[in-house]
Design a protein around this motif. Structure first.
Motif, PDB file in Angstrom:
ATOM      1  N   VAL A  47       0.883  -1.179   0.000  1.00 52.30           N
ATOM      2  CA  VAL A  47       0.000   0.000   0.000  1.00 52.30           C
ATOM      3  C   VAL A  47       0.916   1.222   0.000  1.00 52.30           C
ATOM      4  CG1 VAL A  47      -1.806   1.283   1.209  1.00 52.30           C
ATOM      5  CG2 VAL A  47      -1.797  -1.228   1.284  1.00 52.30           C
ATOM      6  N   HIS A  48       0.870   2.015  -1.076  1.00 52.88           N
ATOM      7  CA  HIS A  48       1.796   3.131  -1.249  1.00 52.88           C
ATOM      8  C   HIS A  48       1.158   4.457  -0.823  1.00 52.88           C
ATOM      9  CE1 HIS A  48       4.300   0.283  -3.300  1.00 52.88           C
ATOM     10  NE2 HIS A  48       3.420   0.101  -4.271  1.00 52.88           N
ATOM     11  N   PRO A  49       1.679   5.101   0.210  1.00 52.89           N
ATOM     12  CA  PRO A  49       1.077   6.332   0.738  1.00 52.89           C
ATOM     13  C   PRO A  49       0.960   7.471  -0.265  1.00 52.89           C
ATOM     14  CG  PRO A  49       2.505   5.378   2.375  1.00 52.89           C
ATOM     15  CD  PRO A  49       2.719   4.580   1.130  1.00 52.89           C
ATOM     16  N   LEU A  50       1.912   7.613  -1.201  1.00 56.55           N
ATOM     17  CA  LEU A  50       1.832   8.708  -2.169  1.00 56.55           C
ATOM     18  C   LEU A  50       0.497   8.703  -2.901  1.00 56.55           C
ATOM     19  CD1 LEU A  50       3.025  11.068  -3.804  1.00 56.55           C
ATOM     20  CD2 LEU A  50       4.105   9.361  -5.306  1.00 56.55           C
ATOM     21  N   SER A  51      -0.066   7.532  -3.124  1.00 56.87           N
ATOM     22  CA  SER A  51      -1.296   7.413  -3.893  1.00 56.87           C
ATOM     23  C   SER A  51      -2.556   7.663  -3.080  1.00 56.87           C
ATOM     24  CB  SER A  51      -1.383   6.013  -4.523  1.00 56.87           C
ATOM     25  OG  SER A  51      -0.288   5.774  -5.378  1.00 56.87           O
ATOM     26  N   ILE A  52      -2.437   7.705  -1.750  1.00 55.85           N
ATOM     27  CA  ILE A  52      -3.657   7.797  -0.938  1.00 55.85           C
ATOM     28  C   ILE A  52      -3.653   8.918   0.090  1.00 55.85           C
ATOM     29  CG2 ILE A  52      -4.221   5.347  -1.192  1.00 55.85           C
ATOM     30  CD1 ILE A  52      -3.022   4.869   1.594  1.00 55.85           C
TER      31      ILE A  52
END
Length: 242
Positions: A99-104
């Protein structure tokens, strides 16, 4: 029971050599995690991956950048480390999902973190192990700033009402000299060991960790690799905070 566990970047990488995974430690940590059947969310730090690029571009949790190359460099480095962690967990039998934080995630202009967590809840409910990581994220009026693994741990612990919170670090707990402080309930009690009551560390140093963890509703534990198995088994290794 829901557990939020951070694997410190200094534990799973060689911080002295850019983008170098400490495979023997990472594999051992993943095998330990695989031995416990619990709802767990894993967060890992940047170690020699993200920190190296963030420092080169001068971006931090408080200093932003509008340089697209800087954002890509930091994020891609963290994705490479995340892939290594997810693959190692998978090889050990853990159903890990990145789960990549940049995207969310993003920050408001005032710096408040906005982190949706419904996808994490859904993954947990369906038997997966979400694996998040320190990253760069959009920051209103600032471009992009660093989101540390410690910030993620606190945000996830609150949002998921975690029962257990653990930070696996390079040291056996919060130290006062050479001695582990067994428990911390008030920052002022340990300010002398952490640099004083006004100590701050925007890169996620121990003073910042302690302040953030004291604000959680549940106790958190700081320990080294040797404390991971006791923590996952319900013990209280290292330093209890809060």
């Amino acid at each position: 029971m829901t557990v939020v566990l951070k694997l410190g970047g200094s534990v799973i990488t060689d911080k002295d050599t850019p983008e170098t995974v400490d495979w023997s430690v990472l594999d051992a940590v993943c095998s330990t995690i695989a031995a416990y059947d619990t709802d767990i969310v894993i967060v890992h730090g940047g170690g020699s991956f993200g920190h190296h690029h963030a420092a080169a571009h001068g971006v931090s949790q408080t200093t932003g950048t509008r340089d697209d190359t800087a954002v890509r460099d930091v994020h891609r480095a963290m994705k490479r480390l995340n892939t290594a962690v997810v693959d190692a967990l998978s090889a050990a039998g853990v159903p890990a999902i990145p789960v990549h934080p940049l995207s969310i995630a993003h920050r408001s202009a005032e710096g408040e973190l906005r982190l949706p967590t419904e996808q994490v809840r859904t993954l947990l409910a369906d038997g997966f192990v979400p694996v998040l990581h320190g990253d760069v994220i959009a920051h209103e009026e600032t471009g992009a700033t660093v989101l540390s693994g410690d910030e993620l741990v606190c945000a996830l612990a609150e949002a998921l009402s975690a029962d257990r919170v653990g930070l696996c670090s390079a040291v056996p707990g919060v130290l006062d000299g050479e001695h582990v402080i067994p428990e911390i309930d008030d920052f002022e009690d340990v300010a002398h060991a952490l640099g004083g009551s006004d100590a701050t560390d925007v890169t996620g140093g121990m003073a910042g960790k302690v302040r953030a963890l004291l604000a959680l509703e549940t106790s958190a534990f700081v320990f080294d690799q040797n404390g991971l198995e006791p923590f996952l088994g319900g013990g209280q290794p290292g330093t209890r905070i809060g």
